[in-house]
Design a protein around this motif. Structure first.
Motif, PDB file in Angstrom:
ATOM      1  N   GLY A 110      -0.104  15.572  -4.447  1.00 10.93           N
ATOM      2  CA  GLY A 110       1.051  15.067  -5.180  1.00 10.93           C
ATOM      3  C   GLY A 110       0.762  13.695  -5.744  1.00 10.93           C
ATOM      4  O   GLY A 110      -0.398  13.253  -5.791  1.00 10.93           O
ATOM      5  N   GLU A 111       1.805  13.022  -6.194  1.00 11.16           N
ATOM      6  CA  GLU A 111       1.620  11.720  -6.797  1.00 11.16           C
ATOM      7  C   GLU A 111       2.702  10.747  -6.356  1.00 11.16           C
ATOM      8  O   GLU A 111       3.791  11.132  -5.941  1.00 11.16           O
ATOM      9  CB  GLU A 111       1.593  11.810  -8.321  1.00 11.16           C
ATOM     10  N   MET A 112       2.350   9.464  -6.446  1.00 11.11           N
ATOM     11  CA  MET A 112       3.271   8.368  -6.165  1.00 11.11           C
ATOM     12  C   MET A 112       3.349   7.497  -7.409  1.00 11.11           C
ATOM     13  O   MET A 112       2.345   7.290  -8.085  1.00 11.11           O
ATOM     14  CB  MET A 112       2.763   7.525  -4.994  1.00 11.11           C
ATOM     15  N   ALA A 162       0.825  -1.217   0.000  1.00 15.17           N
ATOM     16  CA  ALA A 162       0.000   0.000   0.000  1.00 15.17           C
ATOM     17  C   ALA A 162       0.857   1.264   0.000  1.00 15.17           C
ATOM     18  O   ALA A 162       1.322   1.698   1.057  1.00 15.17           O
ATOM     19  CB  ALA A 162      -0.927   0.001   1.208  1.00 15.17           C
ATOM     20  N   PRO A 163       1.062   1.897  -1.143  1.00 16.28           N
ATOM     21  CA  PRO A 163       1.782   3.182  -1.181  1.00 16.28           C
ATOM     22  C   PRO A 163       1.027   4.257  -0.407  1.00 16.28           C
ATOM     23  O   PRO A 163      -0.196   4.361  -0.509  1.00 16.28           O
ATOM     24  CB  PRO A 163       1.831   3.516  -2.677  1.00 16.28           C
ATOM     25  N   PHE A 164       1.806   5.083   0.330  1.00 16.66           N
ATOM     26  CA  PHE A 164       1.203   6.100   1.199  1.00 16.66           C
ATOM     27  C   PHE A 164       2.129   7.310   1.233  1.00 16.66           C
ATOM     28  O   PHE A 164       3.224   7.253   1.755  1.00 16.66           O
ATOM     29  CB  PHE A 164       1.010   5.512   2.600  1.00 16.66           C
ATOM     30  N   GLY A 165       1.662   8.433   0.634  1.00 17.32           N
ATOM     31  CA  GLY A 165       2.497   9.632   0.591  1.00 17.32           C
ATOM     32  C   GLY A 165       2.104  10.511  -0.597  1.00 17.32           C
ATOM     33  O   GLY A 165       0.956  10.484  -1.028  1.00 17.32           O
ATOM     34  N   PRO A 166       3.037  11.222  -1.213  1.00 17.55           N
ATOM     35  CA  PRO A 166       4.403  11.402  -0.733  1.00 17.55           C
ATOM     36  C   PRO A 166       4.492  12.351   0.457  1.00 17.55           C
ATOM     37  O   PRO A 166       5.440  12.310   1.220  1.00 17.55           O
ATOM     38  CB  PRO A 166       5.119  11.977  -1.949  1.00 17.55           C
TER      39      PRO A 166
END
Length: 275
Positions: A265-267, A173-177
């Motif tokens: 933003g983007e991941m 699970a990507p979380f950010g940036p």
């Protein structure tokens, strides 16, 4: 303000992002920063060492939240494509910190699943202790917002009526940036949320279309249990998930997944088969 957790060799650091550089805030991560009662002033005014952001290694913005509470079925388009009626109350499930990865880390495709799906989501990050919140208390308790992709093992999710087992596979699970503080961002005004696979847009929606807004969710969840600084609420995904395709479409080794929300933003993460 824009806050992030960067990996700096053998340590991590909470930073205040300012254009193409960042200021080290003297805390190990944004979660530790939010645990300080005066975190807003610390984040705003700490005159720390300045770091360049070219090639920065972003950790999950909150690396180990005390709680990750997720909402299913919260966009009309997704509810419709999954063949369900509009819910009266939020559908809640949990995720655990081991699932989280940074904004450019690889998504680990588990060998035990053949149905890993994408779910672009707005994440709400809690900045104060809150219990039994009314709308004013809930709004004041929100530190800010980030981006999360609730990558899901559909073949495990639907093994039972309880979704958790498909929702918290390790390193998925990507979380950010970054976390953008609530004083600078209003998701109810309508932020574009999107997901791409190898440059192809597969999800696009407005956060104004959330059935249960950020404040609603804080009110509802805080009636069940206390929320604490650094806790995360993933607010749900819109239509366009792979499971709803005919035939279903899932992530495969080497696919590049981009998740973005306007104003945050983007991941970009590459799906990698586990060995």
């Amino acid at each position: 303000m824009r806050l992030a957790t960067l990996r700096l060799g053998v340590r991590t650091a909470a930073v205040r992002v300012e254009g193409d550089s960042a200021v080290d805030l003297g805390m190990p991560d944004v979660g530790a920063l939010l645990a300080m009662p005066d975190w807003r002033e610390r984040a705003r005014s700490t005159p720390g060492h300045r770091l360049g952001l070219a090639g920065a290694d972003y950790a999950p913005v909150i690396p180990r939240p005390g709680k990750i509470l997720c909402v299913g079925l919260n966009y009309r388009s997704h509810i419709t494509e999954m063949g369900r009626a509009l819910p009266q109350y939020p559908t809640l499930f949990a995720k655990y910190p081991e699932a989280l990865i940074g904004a450019a880390d690889d998504i680990l495709l588990p060998s035990r699943s053949a149905a890993m799906d994408w779910e672009a989501e707005l994440a709400v990050v809690i900045g104060d202790h809150v219990r039994h919140a009314d709308e004013g208390m809930a709004a004041a308790a929100i530190a800010g917002y980030s981006v999360l992709n609730d990558v899901t093992a559909r073949d495990w999710q639907y093994r039972s009526t309880q979704w958790l087992q498909g929702k918290t596979f390790e390193r998925t699970a990507p979380f950010g940036p970054v976390l953008v503080t609530a004083d600078e961002l209003d998701p109810d005004s309508g932020l574009e949320l999107a997901a791409e696979l190898d440059g192809e847009i597969v999800q696009r929606a407005s956060t104004a279309d959330l059935l249960f807004k950020a404040v609603d969710l804080v009110c509802y969840i805080s009636a069940i249990l206390p929320l604490s600084p650094g806790d995360v609420i993933a607010t749900g995904t819109p239509g366009g998930v792979g499971h709803a395709h005919e035939p279903p479409r899932y992530l495969r080794d080497g696919v590049r997944v981009t998740t973005r929300i306007t104003g945050i933003g983007e991941m970009t993460n590459v799906a990698r088969a586990s060995s």
